[in-house]
Write a protein that holds these residues in place. Sequence first.
Motif, short mmCIF file in Angstrom:
data_model
loop_
_atom_site.label_atom_id
_atom_site.label_comp_id
_atom_site.label_asym_id
_atom_site.label_seq_id
_atom_site.Cartn_x
_atom_site.Cartn_y
_atom_site.Cartn_z
N MET A 1 5.41 0.91 -11.45
CA MET A 1 5.65 -0.19 -10.53
C MET A 1 4.31 -0.67 -9.95
O MET A 1 3.46 0.13 -9.58
N PHE A 2 4.12 -1.99 -9.88
CA PHE A 2 2.84 -2.55 -9.46
C PHE A 2 2.42 -2.04 -8.08
O PHE A 2 1.26 -1.65 -7.88
N TYR A 3 3.35 -2.05 -7.13
CA TYR A 3 3.00 -1.66 -5.76
C TYR A 3 2.50 -0.22 -5.70
O TYR A 3 1.56 0.08 -4.97
N ASP A 4 3.12 0.66 -6.48
CA ASP A 4 2.69 2.06 -6.47
C ASP A 4 1.26 2.20 -6.96
O ASP A 4 0.47 2.99 -6.40
N LYS A 5 0.90 1.44 -7.98
CA LYS A 5 -0.48 1.50 -8.48
C LYS A 5 -1.45 0.92 -7.45
O LYS A 5 -2.56 1.42 -7.27
N TYR A 6 -1.01 -0.14 -6.81
CA TYR A 6 -1.84 -0.76 -5.77
C TYR A 6 -2.12 0.23 -4.64
O TYR A 6 -3.27 0.39 -4.21
N VAL A 7 -1.07 0.92 -4.17
CA VAL A 7 -1.23 1.91 -3.09
C VAL A 7 -2.13 3.05 -3.54
O VAL A 7 -2.99 3.53 -2.78
N SER A 8 -1.95 3.50 -4.78
CA SER A 8 -2.76 4.60 -5.31
C SER A 8 -4.24 4.21 -5.37
O SER A 8 -5.12 5.01 -5.00
N LEU A 9 -4.53 3.00 -5.80
CA LEU A 9 -5.91 2.53 -5.87
C LEU A 9 -6.52 2.41 -4.48
O LEU A 9 -7.70 2.70 -4.27
N CYS A 10 -5.70 1.97 -3.52
CA CYS A 10 -6.17 1.88 -2.13
C CYS A 10 -6.57 3.26 -1.62
O CYS A 10 -7.60 3.43 -0.96
N ALA A 11 -5.73 4.27 -1.91
CA ALA A 11 -6.00 5.63 -1.46
C ALA A 11 -7.29 6.15 -2.08
O ALA A 11 -8.11 6.80 -1.41
N GLN A 12 -7.49 5.86 -3.37
CA GLN A 12 -8.71 6.30 -4.04
C GLN A 12 -9.95 5.65 -3.45
O GLN A 12 -11.02 6.25 -3.39
N LYS A 13 -9.79 4.40 -3.00
CA LYS A 13 -10.92 3.66 -2.43
C LYS A 13 -11.12 3.97 -0.95
O LYS A 13 -12.14 3.61 -0.36
N GLY A 14 -10.11 4.62 -0.36
CA GLY A 14 -10.22 4.98 1.05
C GLY A 14 -9.93 3.84 2.00
O GLY A 14 -10.49 3.78 3.10
N VAL A 15 -9.05 2.93 1.59
CA VAL A 15 -8.66 1.82 2.45
C VAL A 15 -7.14 1.74 2.51
O VAL A 15 -6.45 2.22 1.61
N THR A 16 -6.61 1.16 3.56
CA THR A 16 -5.17 0.98 3.65
C THR A 16 -4.76 -0.24 2.82
O THR A 16 -5.59 -1.13 2.57
N PRO A 17 -3.51 -0.30 2.37
CA PRO A 17 -3.05 -1.48 1.61
C PRO A 17 -3.27 -2.79 2.36
O PRO A 17 -3.64 -3.80 1.76
N SER A 18 -3.06 -2.76 3.68
CA SER A 18 -3.24 -3.98 4.49
C SER A 18 -4.71 -4.39 4.55
O SER A 18 -5.05 -5.57 4.43
N ALA A 19 -5.59 -3.39 4.73
CA ALA A 19 -7.02 -3.68 4.81
C ALA A 19 -7.54 -4.22 3.47
O ALA A 19 -8.34 -5.16 3.43
N ALA A 20 -7.07 -3.62 2.38
CA ALA A 20 -7.50 -4.08 1.06
C ALA A 20 -7.03 -5.52 0.82
O ALA A 20 -7.78 -6.35 0.32
N ALA A 21 -5.78 -5.79 1.19
CA ALA A 21 -5.24 -7.14 1.01
C ALA A 21 -6.07 -8.16 1.77
O ALA A 21 -6.35 -9.25 1.26
N LYS A 22 -6.47 -7.81 2.98
CA LYS A 22 -7.27 -8.73 3.80
C LYS A 22 -8.61 -9.00 3.15
O LYS A 22 -9.09 -10.14 3.12
N GLU A 23 -9.25 -7.95 2.61
CA GLU A 23 -10.55 -8.11 1.97
C GLU A 23 -10.43 -8.95 0.69
O GLU A 23 -11.33 -9.73 0.35
N ILE A 24 -9.32 -8.79 -0.03
CA ILE A 24 -9.13 -9.53 -1.28
C ILE A 24 -8.74 -10.98 -1.01
O ILE A 24 -9.01 -11.87 -1.80
N GLY A 25 -8.10 -11.19 0.17
CA GLY A 25 -7.65 -12.54 0.52
C GLY A 25 -6.17 -12.74 0.25
O GLY A 25 -5.73 -13.85 -0.07
N ILE A 26 -5.39 -11.66 0.40
CA ILE A 26 -3.95 -11.71 0.17
C ILE A 26 -3.25 -11.52 1.51
O ILE A 26 -3.65 -10.67 2.31
#
Length: 211
Positions: free
Chosen positions: A1-26
């Motif tokens: 599932m896309f969301y699960d991979k997104y959350v996993s990548l966020c964890a690996q990068k050390g950022v929250t899903p919300s913080a990552a979305a803001k940086e990406i522009g989502i």
Amino acid sequence: MFYDKYVSLCAQKGVTPSAAAKEIGINKAAVSNWKHRRNGPSDITVQKIADYFGVTTDYLLGADGKRDSGEEMAGWYSPLRFWDKINENRSDFMHYFMQAWEYPVEDIANLWGVPVDNPEKATDEEFKGFLLSTVKAVRLNPEDGEWDVVIIPQTEKGPTPVSESGPSDPVTAQIMEIICQMSPEEKRLYLENLRTLRLLQAQGRKPDIQE
């Protein structure tokens, strides 16, 4: 599932899903929609996320780390993951790129403004746009420094060739987006007309416009 991979990548990068979305522009609503499976991200959004995390779009979309050919994608990444290294020696990268490119060479300069024989002449924005529109994934061999390049089939719609921070020229960005959406036949006709126009300009003549 896309969301699960997104959350996993966020964890690996050390950022929250919300913080990552803001940086990406989502916006947060989009992330919430992925979580609850209301809808998925657009092609352009998937590319932005892939560039942010340094992974391929295939991985994000559930290709299980496989290329279309079935070869393992270990070590394959978005070209922007290696932007600094590619940019410091564009000519070297273009040497390996051209070994994988199966389309007209003149398309590279006509569509993306990148001279094949001297890619350093292109602006950073033009060169990034070219990479995002033509390169699906790259892999760098640490032993000999050679690049392996996977080309985006030009029958598919590639990402809009603009920089991550947005186009400096909105009109040019809009034109390039339209070109990326063209079918192979439409691109061929466009290039033929462009070549004719440039030839007439070089000869100091004006094109005949029939009403």
